[in-house]
Design an enzyme around this catalytic site. Sequence first.
Site, PDB file in Angstrom:
ATOM      1  N   SER A   1      51.305  47.442  41.288  1.00 20.88           N
ATOM      2  CA  SER A   1      49.908  47.861  41.254  1.00 20.88           C
ATOM      3  C   SER A   1      49.164  47.407  42.497  1.00 20.88           C
ATOM      4  CB  SER A   1      49.203  47.313  40.007  1.00 20.88           C
ATOM      5  OG  SER A   1      49.271  45.908  39.954  1.00 20.88           O
TER       6      SER A   1
ATOM      7  N   ALA B   1      50.004  47.907  45.413  1.00 26.84           N
ATOM      8  CA  ALA B   1      50.041  49.017  46.367  1.00 26.84           C
ATOM      9  C   ALA B   1      48.941  50.031  46.097  1.00 26.84           C
ATOM     10  CB  ALA B   1      51.402  49.716  46.318  1.00 26.84           C
ATOM     11  N   TRP B   2      48.378  50.004  44.873  1.00 22.33           N
ATOM     12  CA  TRP B   2      47.343  50.949  44.496  1.00 22.33           C
ATOM     13  C   TRP B   2      45.944  50.440  44.820  1.00 22.33           C
ATOM     14  CZ3 TRP B   2      48.416  54.178  39.549  1.00 22.33           C
ATOM     15  CH2 TRP B   2      49.762  54.582  39.528  1.00 22.33           C
ATOM     16  N   ALA B   3      45.833  49.166  45.176  1.00 21.05           N
ATOM     17  CA  ALA B   3      44.514  48.569  45.383  1.00 21.05           C
ATOM     18  C   ALA B   3      43.792  49.246  46.539  1.00 21.05           C
ATOM     19  CB  ALA B   3      44.659  47.075  45.657  1.00 21.05           C
ATOM     20  N   GLN B   4      42.559  49.675  46.283  1.00 19.30           N
ATOM     21  CA  GLN B   4      41.771  50.336  47.315  1.00 19.30           C
ATOM     22  C   GLN B   4      40.832  49.365  48.018  1.00 19.30           C
ATOM     23  OE1 GLN B   4      39.733  53.564  45.394  1.00 19.30           O
ATOM     24  NE2 GLN B   4      41.562  54.834  45.250  1.00 19.30           N
TER      25      GLN B   4
ATOM     26  N   GLY C   1      40.419  45.532  48.971  1.00 19.66           N
ATOM     27  CA  GLY C   1      40.835  44.747  50.119  1.00 19.66           C
ATOM     28  C   GLY C   1      41.039  43.308  49.711  1.00 19.66           C
TER      29      GLY C   1
ATOM     30  N   GLU D   1      31.050  44.158  48.226  1.00 18.38           N
ATOM     31  CA  GLU D   1      31.394  44.676  46.911  1.00 18.38           C
ATOM     32  C   GLU D   1      30.563  43.963  45.859  1.00 18.38           C
ATOM     33  OE1 GLU D   1      35.575  44.774  46.114  1.00 18.38           O
ATOM     34  OE2 GLU D   1      35.950  46.341  47.589  1.00 18.38           O
TER      35      GLU D   1
ATOM     36  N   HIS E   1      37.579  48.831  34.906  1.00 20.48           N
ATOM     37  CA  HIS E   1      36.904  49.300  36.112  1.00 20.48           C
ATOM     38  C   HIS E   1      35.959  50.433  35.732  1.00 20.48           C
ATOM     39  CE1 HIS E   1      36.094  50.550  40.178  1.00 20.48           C
ATOM     40  NE2 HIS E   1      36.814  49.547  40.644  1.00 20.48           N
TER      41      HIS E   1
ATOM     42  N   ARG F   1      31.305  43.799  37.200  1.00 20.91           N
ATOM     43  CA  ARG F   1      32.008  44.968  36.695  1.00 20.91           C
ATOM     44  C   ARG F   1      31.859  45.176  35.197  1.00 20.91           C
ATOM     45  NH1 ARG F   1      37.713  45.195  40.100  1.00 20.91           N
ATOM     46  NH2 ARG F   1      36.799  46.054  41.998  1.00 20.91           N
TER      47      ARG F   1
ATOM     48  N   HIS G   1      41.904  47.939  34.043  1.00 22.08           N
ATOM     49  CA  HIS G   1      42.167  47.813  35.474  1.00 22.08           C
ATOM     50  C   HIS G   1      42.867  46.511  35.847  1.00 22.08           C
ATOM     51  CE1 HIS G   1      41.554  48.473  39.745  1.00 22.08           C
ATOM     52  NE2 HIS G   1      40.863  47.348  39.855  1.00 22.08           N
TER      53      HIS G   1
ATOM     54  N   GLU H   1      49.112  38.962  38.858  1.00 21.86           N
ATOM     55  CA  GLU H   1      48.342  39.375  37.695  1.00 21.86           C
ATOM     56  C   GLU H   1      48.929  38.918  36.379  1.00 21.86           C
ATOM     57  OE1 GLU H   1      46.199  43.395  35.870  1.00 21.86           O
ATOM     58  OE2 GLU H   1      47.306  43.518  37.760  1.00 21.86           O
TER      59      GLU H   1
ATOM     60  N   ARG I   1      36.920  38.990  36.702  1.00 26.47           N
ATOM     61  CA  ARG I   1      37.369  38.826  38.087  1.00 26.47           C
ATOM     62  C   ARG I   1      36.333  39.323  39.084  1.00 26.47           C
ATOM     63  NH1 ARG I   1      40.155  42.361  41.748  1.00 26.47           N
ATOM     64  NH2 ARG I   1      40.093  43.976  40.138  1.00 26.47           N
TER      65      ARG I   1
ATOM     66  N   LEU J   1      43.992  40.498  45.307  1.00 30.69           N
ATOM     67  CA  LEU J   1      44.960  40.524  46.397  1.00 30.69           C
ATOM     68  C   LEU J   1      45.015  39.171  47.104  1.00 30.69           C
ATOM     69  CD1 LEU J   1      44.500  44.044  48.066  1.00 30.69           C
ATOM     70  CD2 LEU J   1      46.153  43.326  46.332  1.00 30.69           C
TER      71      LEU J   1
END
Length: 503
Positions: A43, A45-48, A50, A115, A232, A277, A336, A360, A371, A377
Amino acid sequence: MSRIVHDGPLIIGGGLAGLSAALAAAPRPVLVISPAPLLEAASSAWAQGGVAAALSRDDAPALHLKDTEAAGAGLVDHHAAEVLTDEGRSTVEWLASLGAPFDRDAAGEFSVSLEAAHSKARVARVGGDGAGRAILSALVDSVRAATHITVWEDARLRSLIQDQTGRVRGAVIEHPGGTLVEVLAPAVVLATGGAGGLFGATTTPTALKGEGMALAWAAGAEILDPEFVQFHPTAIDVGLDPMPLATEALRGEGARLIDGEGRFLLGEAPDADLKARDIVARAVHAARTAGRGALLDATRAIGAHFPTEFPAVFAACMKAGLDPRTTPIPVAAAAHYHMGGIGADPDGRTSLPGLFAVGECAATGVHGANRLASNSLLEAAAFGRRTGRLAATMMAGTGPVVVGVVIDDLPAEAMLELRAGMSANCGVVRNGDGLRRQIALIDRLEATCGAAPALVAARLIVEAALARHESRGGHYRIDYPDTASVARHTRLCRAEIEAMAAE
């Protein structure tokens, strides 16, 4: 079943946490188990977003720590979070040294974005919304070039191996085709990812079903705060499973959440959509439940710049026949990130000797009940390196071992039923009746399918949610809407529960 003896750490998981641990364990030989080819199973690799770190001159680790603790709603472990935030800059620099192509400004410094719930812009990005895959790609290249690392792809963890004292001595690994092999090792590092795949609406790979947590629980490891799941607020609702993600950075750049009639979901203030969130997710959930719909409008804030500034989100929308430059994006709250998991310290140590957990699947206390954006990350890389270094010092055990029971996966139809129930009964808004319905569903599925790891993981989450009679962070009980004056953790240990039941 054949058996091999490995002379270094056995790492289960090919994401950012597992590969960071593998690289840090050098020169000790490392065996990495990945359930799919590297870059496809994780997952991370899916993080948009940073990597969050105090990188600018007007920021400091102490400020990052303060924001982390505020977001965590009273359950953040101060020491763990302090270690994490203190190592922020060095972790980003280490990733950059491996080839992670972070965005830079004209002076060559890291470009940082704002963010939600951050008091400063501190999120280092890659190409706007491509951080996860770009960072993991750099690590994969380094791992493939490392002579001390062997990778088994398309292989799965099926059970842990222990000795009679409870020390973890290895694991049962399934190769493609169903062949099982026992791997004995001085240390086992679980980096198996989260539990988003237990939910019908999720932004994570559906294969991530909390299996590492379930197998650690079965072995006797302490499980910490499993009820805390982060939803999310801006999963793109175009009928896909998993749901594509509209990164929080869109709202950081001025995109706004509106209902179907164009009214702001959280108020007109410019920063109204940058609350924590859990608050934003509940607002989106409430609007959809009321039939008003929820959309993310980036037509003014991003508009024509979408293809270059947020290419991943733009591509996902266009693939679904939606042009986000001119049309608001339909969104929903979706599972998420799992804040809870296997109790571990910043060096990955769990309550069981020989067993480590990172990423995770671990609950180190840095996220508490909610979080802070882009801390995941950072945790995966920073604590992955710490865990790899410590695991590399472990010496092999001696004496006979006991192999844990290997349980079959849930049939596909049962898995769909479980996922639908988890989203309906243990989702953004919870109550006692719904949670009890979900436990009854798990009981029924277990009676027909056995104690599959997905059912074990789901039960841990639901029973902990039922026992927490308050609302805190990502856990919201409509029948207990207030937050208790004293923050407490949920700590679950199978041996202790079984001992109490026997009394």
